[in-house]
Every structure is written in C-alpha cells, then in structure tokens.
Design an enzyme around this catalytic site. Structure first.
Site, PDB file in Angstrom:
ATOM      1  CB  SER A 102       8.125   4.103   6.329  1.00  0.00           C
ATOM      2  OG  SER A 102       8.601   5.147   5.488  1.00  0.00           O
ATOM      3  CE  LYS A 113      10.903   5.111  11.310  1.00  0.00           C
ATOM      4  NZ  LYS A 113      10.052   5.199  10.197  1.00  0.00           N
ATOM      5  CB  SER A 122      11.858   5.926   6.804  1.00  0.00           C
ATOM      6  OG  SER A 122      10.526   5.906   7.561  1.00  0.00           O
TER       7      SER A 122
END
Length: 491
Positions: free
Chosen positions: A176, A77, A152
């Site tokens: 997330s 990420k 997210s």
C-alpha cells in the site's frame, strides 16, 4: 519552491533563506488551488501547522538548534492518529472519531520540528489498491486524472506527486506504499516489520502493517527514517535495528549481488518487463552482478496474503460495532440491530467482503483448510527468501505488472487482488522494500523498480535505491500537465 526536496526546504529554514511560516503558507496555497481536482487530502489542520511554524521561526530568531525536519511540510495518512483531529480511515464508521492521542510517528515528527499539514485520503481501512474505496471521495492520479493513484495510500502518493508536501506518511500491509508510489512516480519505502512504531496506527493486519514514507527522492526517505525508526515501548513489535544514520548510509558502497526471480516475471506486460531489465542494466553498469534466485513459491503469495490479512482484519475490525467504537445507526433499536445495521451501514462493500472472508477462514470448520495451511505456506515463503539471500545481497522485482489503470477499468475484486502479486510477499516475510521511479510506460505513465532486502537491512535497500536514482537520472518526477500552480501563482 515546489521543486525543492524536504532536505532542501529544511536547509532553507536553517539558513534563513525562507521561514517555516512562508513554506506552510505556500503549500497550503497549492493544496487549496489544486487539490479539488485530485482529492489527496481529507482534512487540513492549518491552525496547528501555523502554530508549529511560528515556534520554529522563533527558534531561528533566537539562534536555537532546529530539528531534522525543521519547517518540512508533511501529510499523514488518515489511519494514523493526530490528537484532537479526526481519524476516519476514510470510512463512514469512523467519520466523527476524534483521536485522543498522537501516534509515535507524529510525536517524532513534531519533536524534530516537522509541520503537519493534514490527513490524506486512502482506501477504507487501508483495504484496496485504487483509493476509490474511500467513503468520502476518490483520489485521482496527478499523471492522468482518469487513472487511479493506487492504494491504499493513494492520497499520500498523489499529494507527494502533485507537490502538496515533500513527505507523506503511508501504511503498507501488502504493497500500500509501494504500489501507489510506482503509479504516481514517487519513492515509497516499506521498512522492516518492527522498524517503525505502529503505536497510533489503526490496525488492519497486525502481523503485516508497517508505517513508511513516500517522497520525491530517496534522500528524503533517509531523512524521514532517521526520524521515524527506533524502538518504542508502546509497540511490542518494534525493534532497534539501526545504529548509524540512513542519510550517511546512502554514500556507502552498493551491494554487489542482486537476485532476480526470473521465473516470477511471466505476468509482466511487455513494456514493463523491458523497463525492468533496463533498470537492472543500470545497476550492472555500476558493478553489481545479477544472479537468478528461486522464488517460485511466490505464486502462492497472493492467496496466502488474502487469507492471513482478511483473518487479521476480521479480528481487528470487530471492535467497530457501534457500541465500543464507531457509527451507530439511528435505525437500530436493539443490541442485535446496533451490531448488524450499524456495521452494514458503516462499512463499505470491500471492507465487508474482507471481514466475511476473514471470519470464514477462521471458522471452526475451515480454519485447518485455510488459515493454518496459509500460515504454513507463509513460513515456507520466509524460508524461500532466506535461501535466496544465501546467493545475493538484495532482490530486485517490478512493483506492478502494469502502470496505473483507468478508474473503473478493473472492477472484479479478484483481478484487483492480483495487482498485489509483486508486493505482498515482503509483508508476509517482514522484509524492507523500496519502490523508485524507473521510467514510463507506453502510455507515458510512471513505472517503478523495487529493491527488497533482508530483515533489518533497510539501509542497504535505500543504498541501492539511491544508486539507481542517481545513475538513472530518474528522480524528482513532476506531472506538469495537471498542475496550473507554479511558484505560488496560478498560471
């Protein structure tokens, strides 16, 4: 090859069945062929990956011992630092920021011979639940390209779902990892707070953030956690919780008492509720007993979370001002302009909304009304979980009240915040939680089942998740309808 788990790919490298270079080439081929329709990756690091793969292949040729992740392709990420690569947090504010060091998790991956493929898309600064708040491009759900992948860590979930990599790293501040895992039909694990070092993670909510893996099967969560977990002196919040292996723990007996907060399930859509109780029945058939627990205080969890998280975000993001870090507007001609114009142009609307909220609840006039009261209710949420665990070993909940929704279907920020109702409490209480695929909605979209454990009992959570996976037969889900690439050939 795309059907293989991380553990199976590692075994293929160790046995000589395949090479690390061939595996990296195969997955880069998938990404370049398919990611233009999904948008999971923000950047690739092919040179670094092939150099690492060549080192691994040379080790094999010399008969040297290999690491736990030998040859396994991994996505990261884009709020986790990789030295020499951009860490953008999917924000214009950090569009050109080059990380000067590796995050601890990145160091541990490469020390165990993992091959990092690139950086994955996300909601800007990890604030969002759709991955539509990226400054660069939205990510689509591989199960339905008109649907959001969650957020997210939506790029991480979509990459694993589309089989661009068998393991992806995400961060979980209020769900997330778990929510996008459920939306994309993969496994997502949020470790206990402090179980995995946050050194090298760009902070959103420092008392809430936790790095964790997304995978296709629970076995790969265990493999990843055996690498990631452990105390790190560079992160004062990290702890050593575990003495044994996560992989070995999967074979242990499943806890017998599973708590369910029946009073907290009223907001579920009918098919989601039916799926949740069917999932509980699978565990009951394996000898577990369902007991009701009182967690009605979680009705306040979303409100408390957005007070605490926004306050911490406002503090953490103050450094991105065009002077210390981040984008500096060419229109700025004074110190005041640098601060104001650069931040207005550099941050997206959702990030600015949360900074404003955070500064408001921390203001002198409002701190007692909001932040201090929210912190007090957070303490009561922790106490409620502790009391619940006097009656049970783990707690089960849905991950979300509905499956993935269409892009643009929910635009109101408050409605989007309420999507976090079944995930934020675990971050507020520092607890480990796993989301595993549990079937499909009436539209044919994936649903998730969530298991929550006591702090430090992450292995027990994985045991239950693994037992559910094996006895339900719901694992390694693959959205065949959206991929043309099979075994390296475009079909």
């Amino acid at each position: 090859m795309y059907q293989k788990s991380a553990l199976e790919l590692r075994n293929a490298v160790v046995s000589g069945e395949s090479s690390a270079t061939a595996i990296a080439k195969y997955f880069y081929n998938r990404i370049k062929t398919e990611d233009n329709q999904i948008g999971a990756f923000l950047s690739l690091c092919e040179e670094r990956a092939y150099e690492k793969a060549a080192i691994i292949d040379a080790k094999v040729a010399r008969g040297e011992p290999l690491g736990k992740l030998a040859g396994v392709p991994i996505g990261i990420k884009d709020n986790i630092h990789i030295r020499g690569l951009r860490t953008t947090c999917a924000s214009k504010m950090l569009e050109n920021y080059i990380a000067p060091f590796d995050a601890t998790v990145v160091e541990r991956i490469e020390a165990e011979d993992g091959v990092i493929l690139g950086k994955l898309n996300m909601d800007e600064f990890a604030m969002g639940s759709t991955t539509q708040y990226s400054a660069f491009h939205p990510t689509k759900n591989p199960w339905g390209l008109s649907c959001v992948p969650g957020g997210s860590s939506g790029g991480s979930a979509a990459a694993v779902s589309a089989r661009f990599c068998p393991i992806a790293l995400g961060s979980d501040t209020g769900g997330s990892i778990r929510q996008p895992a459920a939306f994309c039909g993969v496994v997502g694990f949020k470790p206990s707070y402090g179980a995995v070092s946050r050194y090298g993670l760009v902070a959103f909510g420092s008392s809430l953030d936790q790095i964790g893996p997304l995978t296709t099967v629970v076995e790969d969560v265990a493999l990843a956690m055996d690498v990631f977990a452990g105390k790190d002196d560079r992160d004062a919040t990290s702890q050593k919780f575990f003495t044994g292996s996560f992989q070995e723990a999967l074979s242990l007996d499943v806890p017998s008492l599973i708590g369910v907060p029946m009073g907290f399930l009223d907001g579920l859509r009918d098919d989601v509720k039916e799926n949740f109780f069917a999932s509980l029945s699978i565990l009951e058939r394996q000898g577990s007993r369902i007991v009701e627990v009182d967690l009605n205080i979680l009705d306040h969890a979303v409100s408390v979370y957005y007070i605490v998280a926004s306050a911490e975000a406002a503090t953490n993001l103050a450094r991105f001002d065009g002077i210390r870090y981040g984008y500096r507007s060419p229109e700025a001609h004074s110190i005041e302009d640098i601060y104001t114009i650069s931040r207005v142009q550099g941050f997206g609307k959702e990030v600015m909304r949360r900074i404003l909220l955070g500064n408001y609840v921390l203001s002198t006039e409002r701190q007692n009304v909001y932040y201090k009261k929210g912190s007090a209710i957070r303490a009561k949420i922790i106490q409620a979980f502790q009391k619940a665990y006097e009656k049970c070993d783990v707690i089960a909940m849905p991950v979300c009240s509905c499956p993935a929704f269409a892009d643009g279907e929910i635009l109101d920020p408050t409605s989007l915040y309420l999507q976090d109702i079944y995930t934020v409490a675990m971050n507020l209480a520092y607890l480990p939680a796993i989301a595993v695929p549990s079937g499909f909605s009436r539209e044919g979209l994936p649903l998730g089942f969530q298991v929550i454990g006591q702090k430090g009992k992450d292995q027990q959570v994985c045991q239950v998740g693994y037992s559910f996976q094996e006895h339900s037969g719901i694992k390694n889900l693959y959205p065949k309808g959206c991929n043309k690439l099979v075994d390296g050939e475009v079909k």
